[in-house]
Design a protein around this motif. Sequence first.
Motif, mmCIF file in Angstrom:
data_model
loop_
_atom_site.group_PDB
_atom_site.id
_atom_site.type_symbol
_atom_site.label_atom_id
_atom_site.label_comp_id
_atom_site.label_asym_id
_atom_site.label_seq_id
_atom_site.Cartn_x
_atom_site.Cartn_y
_atom_site.Cartn_z
ATOM 1 N N ARG A 54 2.128 -5.532 5.953
ATOM 2 C CA ARG A 54 1.381 -4.279 5.829
ATOM 3 C C ARG A 54 2.151 -3.124 6.440
ATOM 4 O O ARG A 54 2.987 -3.335 7.317
ATOM 5 N N ASP A 90 5.905 3.294 -3.614
ATOM 6 C CA ASP A 90 5.460 4.688 -3.603
ATOM 7 C C ASP A 90 6.528 5.572 -2.959
ATOM 8 O O ASP A 90 6.460 5.922 -1.782
ATOM 9 N N ALA A 141 2.904 -1.881 -1.726
ATOM 10 C CA ALA A 141 2.391 -0.614 -2.261
ATOM 11 C C ALA A 141 3.216 0.560 -1.741
ATOM 12 O O ALA A 141 3.568 1.464 -2.507
ATOM 13 N N LEU A 142 3.569 0.556 -0.461
ATOM 14 C CA LEU A 142 4.366 1.677 0.061
ATOM 15 C C LEU A 142 5.799 1.616 -0.455
ATOM 16 O O LEU A 142 6.410 2.643 -0.739
ATOM 17 N N TYR A 149 -1.809 6.900 6.616
ATOM 18 C CA TYR A 149 -1.730 6.022 5.433
ATOM 19 C C TYR A 149 -1.645 4.580 5.901
ATOM 20 O O TYR A 149 -0.992 4.284 6.898
ATOM 21 N N GLU A 150 -2.336 3.711 5.187
ATOM 22 C CA GLU A 150 -2.238 2.268 5.465
ATOM 23 C C GLU A 150 -2.278 1.545 4.148
ATOM 24 O O GLU A 150 -3.101 1.874 3.291
ATOM 25 N N SER A 151 -1.401 0.572 3.961
ATOM 26 C CA SER A 151 -1.422 -0.158 2.691
ATOM 27 C C SER A 151 -0.650 -1.456 2.860
ATOM 28 O O SER A 151 -0.075 -1.710 3.926
ATOM 29 N N SER A 152 -0.597 -2.238 1.779
ATOM 30 C CA SER A 152 0.303 -3.385 1.796
ATOM 31 C C SER A 152 1.730 -2.832 1.772
ATOM 32 O O SER A 152 1.957 -1.705 1.322
ATOM 33 N N SER A 153 2.680 -3.619 2.254
ATOM 34 C CA SER A 153 4.070 -3.157 2.230
ATOM 35 C C SER A 153 4.548 -2.915 0.811
ATOM 36 O O SER A 153 5.270 -1.951 0.553
#
Length: 234
Positions: free
Chosen positions: A203, A224, A220-221, A214-218
Motif C-alpha cells: 500500500r 497513476d 494504483a499509485l 492520498y492512500e491506495s494500493s501500490s
Amino acid sequence: MLEIKDLNAWYGSSHTLHGVSLNVKQGEVVALVGRNGAGKTTTIRSIMGLMPKITGSMQFDGKNLVSLKAHERYRLGLAYVPEERRIVPGLTVRENLQLGLVAGSGKIDEREAIEEIAESFPRLKERLDQEGVTMSGGEQQMLAIARATIAKPKMILLDEPSEGIMPVLVEEMGVLFRKLRDQGVTLLLVEQNVEWALRLADRAVILDQGEVVYESSSEALLADKDMQERYCAV
Ligand code: ATP
C-alpha cells in the motif's frame, strides 16, 4: 499493528504534522511517500518517541505508544533505521550488530543471532571484524538494517534506505525486504525512490505539507503518473 489517529507534531512553534492518520496491518509493507519537507521523517520520529511535542493517539500491537519512551518502544518490537544510519566509529561490524541486541528484548542468543544475520547479509559476513565506518555507504546502510533486524522486531521503520546507494545494493535490499515480509515482519518504508518503494509495498500513503492526501494500493499509485508527478516529484 500500528494505528495512528489525528497525529499533530511540532518543532518548537512550527506545526509540522496536521492530523495524520495511518494504519499499518501486521505483515504489510506500506510506502510513505511525498516531497522533501512533506513530514515523512517527522511521522517516523513521532512513532519512535523522538519528537519534542505531539498530540493524537498511537497504538502499536494493541499498546498505547504515546506515554512510552523511545527505548520502551524498541522493546515492544518497533525498530528504526534513520536516514543518517549512525554506524558507531571505532566499533567493528560485529560490535555494531551487538548494539542492536542491546536495544531489543534481551532474550536472544548473541552468537546465534549474529550467525543468522550474517547468512542474510553476505556482505557483512565477510566483514564482521572490520570497522563498520570503513565500509561503503551502501554496506553501512545494510549494517544499519541488519542491526535493526537482529533483535527480531515486529515492525521496522526505514527512512530513505536506498538514498545514495549503488543500484546493485538497492536490488539486494529489495530482496531482503521481501524476505523480511515473507517472515511476517511489518515494514513502513519512507522513500524518495518512489517506483522502487511501490514495487516492494502493498500500500502507498502520500503526505503533503504535513497531511495525508492520498492512500491506495501500490499498484494504483504506480499506474497513476499524474498523482506521482503532483505529490512525489523531487
Ligand atoms: P525529507 O525527505 O526532506 O526529509 P520529509 O518529508 O521527511 O522530507 P520532514 O523532515 O519530516 O520532511 O520535515 C517536515 C517539515 O518540518 C519541514 O518543513 C522541515 O523543514 C521541518 N523540520 C524538520 N526538522 C526540523 C527541525 N529539527 N526543526 C525545525 N523544523 C524542522
